[in-house]
Design a protein around this motif. Structure first.
Motif, PDB file in Angstrom:
ATOM      1  N   LYS A  33      12.274   3.042  34.980  1.00 45.07           N
ATOM      2  CA  LYS A  33      13.719   3.238  34.885  1.00 45.07           C
ATOM      3  C   LYS A  33      14.044   4.298  33.839  1.00 45.07           C
ATOM      4  O   LYS A  33      14.840   5.206  34.095  1.00 45.07           O
ATOM      5  N   PHE A  34      13.443   4.202  32.675  1.00 44.37           N
ATOM      6  CA  PHE A  34      13.713   5.153  31.597  1.00 44.37           C
ATOM      7  C   PHE A  34      13.256   6.560  31.964  1.00 44.37           C
ATOM      8  O   PHE A  34      14.011   7.526  31.802  1.00 44.37           O
ATOM      9  N   THR A  35      12.026   6.692  32.469  1.00 42.93           N
ATOM     10  CA  THR A  35      11.501   8.031  32.760  1.00 42.93           C
ATOM     11  C   THR A  35      12.238   8.692  33.919  1.00 42.93           C
ATOM     12  O   THR A  35      12.541   9.884  33.857  1.00 42.93           O
ATOM     13  N   SER A  36      12.575   7.941  34.962  1.00 44.92           N
ATOM     14  CA  SER A  36      13.284   8.556  36.085  1.00 44.92           C
ATOM     15  C   SER A  36      14.671   9.015  35.663  1.00 44.92           C
ATOM     16  O   SER A  36      15.109  10.106  36.035  1.00 44.92           O
ATOM     17  N   LYS A  37      15.370   8.226  34.865  1.00 45.00           N
ATOM     18  CA  LYS A  37      16.697   8.622  34.385  1.00 45.00           C
ATOM     19  C   LYS A  37      16.596   9.854  33.495  1.00 45.00           C
ATOM     20  O   LYS A  37      17.390  10.791  33.626  1.00 45.00           O
ATOM     21  N   THR A  38      15.622   9.899  32.618  1.00 42.56           N
ATOM     22  CA  THR A  38      15.444  11.037  31.716  1.00 42.56           C
ATOM     23  C   THR A  38      15.106  12.304  32.485  1.00 42.56           C
ATOM     24  O   THR A  38      15.660  13.375  32.213  1.00 42.56           O
ATOM     25  N   ILE A  39      14.225  12.204  33.459  1.00 45.31           N
ATOM     26  CA  ILE A  39      13.842  13.373  34.262  1.00 45.31           C
ATOM     27  C   ILE A  39      15.052  13.900  35.041  1.00 45.31           C
ATOM     28  O   ILE A  39      15.300  15.110  35.063  1.00 45.31           O
ATOM     29  N   LEU A  40      15.811  13.013  35.672  1.00 49.74           N
ATOM     30  CA  LEU A  40      16.990  13.443  36.423  1.00 49.74           C
ATOM     31  C   LEU A  40      18.034  14.095  35.509  1.00 49.74           C
ATOM     32  O   LEU A  40      18.647  15.108  35.874  1.00 49.74           O
ATOM     33  N   ASP A  41      18.237  13.537  34.322  1.00 51.30           N
ATOM     34  CA  ASP A  41      19.171  14.129  33.363  1.00 51.30           C
ATOM     35  C   ASP A  41      18.733  15.540  32.968  1.00 51.30           C
ATOM     36  O   ASP A  41      19.549  16.455  32.884  1.00 51.30           O
ATOM     37  N   LYS A  42      17.438  15.721  32.733  1.00 56.46           N
ATOM     38  CA  LYS A  42      16.909  17.047  32.356  1.00 56.46           C
ATOM     39  C   LYS A  42      17.059  18.043  33.500  1.00 56.46           C
ATOM     40  O   LYS A  42      17.404  19.198  33.270  1.00 56.46           O
ATOM     41  N   ILE A  43      16.801  17.620  34.724  1.00 55.53           N
ATOM     42  CA  ILE A  43      16.930  18.515  35.881  1.00 55.53           C
ATOM     43  C   ILE A  43      18.383  18.955  36.050  1.00 55.53           C
ATOM     44  O   ILE A  43      18.654  20.128  36.313  1.00 55.53           O
ATOM     45  N   GLN A  44      19.306  18.030  35.884  1.00 58.18           N
ATOM     46  CA  GLN A  44      20.718  18.369  36.036  1.00 58.18           C
ATOM     47  C   GLN A  44      21.215  19.257  34.896  1.00 58.18           C
ATOM     48  O   GLN A  44      22.037  20.139  35.107  1.00 58.18           O
ATOM     49  N   ALA A  45      20.702  19.060  33.698  1.00 62.42           N
ATOM     50  CA  ALA A  45      21.137  19.851  32.534  1.00 62.42           C
ATOM     51  C   ALA A  45      20.532  21.245  32.537  1.00 62.42           C
ATOM     52  O   ALA A  45      21.181  22.205  32.115  1.00 62.42           O
ATOM     53  N   GLU A  46      19.302  21.362  32.995  1.00 60.80           N
ATOM     54  CA  GLU A  46      18.601  22.643  32.978  1.00 60.80           C
ATOM     55  C   GLU A  46      17.966  22.875  34.352  1.00 60.80           C
ATOM     56  O   GLU A  46      16.817  22.522  34.568  1.00 60.80           O
ATOM     57  N   PRO A  47      18.710  23.492  35.280  1.00 66.13           N
ATOM     58  CA  PRO A  47      18.156  23.736  36.615  1.00 66.13           C
ATOM     59  C   PRO A  47      16.875  24.562  36.550  1.00 66.13           C
ATOM     60  O   PRO A  47      16.672  25.343  35.627  1.00 66.13           O
ATOM     61  N   GLU A  48      16.052  24.369  37.548  1.00 70.99           N
ATOM     62  CA  GLU A  48      14.765  25.075  37.618  1.00 70.99           C
ATOM     63  C   GLU A  48      14.991  26.579  37.622  1.00 70.99           C
ATOM     64  O   GLU A  48      15.873  27.102  38.287  1.00 70.99           O
ATOM     65  N   SER A  49      14.189  27.312  36.862  1.00 71.58           N
ATOM     66  CA  SER A  49      14.384  28.742  36.713  1.00 71.58           C
ATOM     67  C   SER A  49      13.622  29.555  37.767  1.00 71.58           C
ATOM     68  O   SER A  49      13.859  30.738  37.906  1.00 71.58           O
ATOM     69  N   ARG A  50      12.698  28.940  38.498  1.00 73.47           N
ATOM     70  CA  ARG A  50      11.956  29.673  39.535  1.00 73.47           C
ATOM     71  C   ARG A  50      12.880  30.045  40.679  1.00 73.47           C
ATOM     72  O   ARG A  50      13.721  29.267  41.094  1.00 73.47           O
ATOM     73  N   ARG A  51      12.675  31.207  41.190  1.00 75.12           N
ATOM     74  CA  ARG A  51      13.418  31.641  42.372  1.00 75.12           C
ATOM     75  C   ARG A  51      12.405  32.174  43.373  1.00 75.12           C
ATOM     76  O   ARG A  51      11.584  33.009  43.053  1.00 75.12           O
ATOM     77  N   GLU A  52      12.467  31.676  44.587  1.00 71.44           N
ATOM     78  CA  GLU A  52      11.540  32.121  45.615  1.00 71.44           C
ATOM     79  C   GLU A  52      12.261  32.920  46.674  1.00 71.44           C
ATOM     80  O   GLU A  52      13.381  32.772  46.939  1.00 71.44           O
TER      81      GLU A  52
END
Length: 52
Positions: A33-52
């Protein structure tokens, strides 16, 4: 949680742990529960920088 070892892979994590109090299933539930919430929060705050 007593952590004896871990391996982090690109899409998986393996842990060797022991619960110092309570049930191991409760510990795993809370960890997920803790890790999934933290990962989702990080993804939403800092979108992935890779562009394909």
């Amino acid at each position: 949680m007593v952590l004896y070892g871990y391996v982090i892979m690109s899409n998986d994590i393996h842990l060797v742990v022991q619960s110092s109090e309570g049930l191991l299933s409760d510990l795993i539930r809370d960890f997920k529960k803790f890790t999934s919430k933290t990962i989702l929060d990080k993804i939403q705050a800092e979108p992935e920088s890779r562009r394909e």
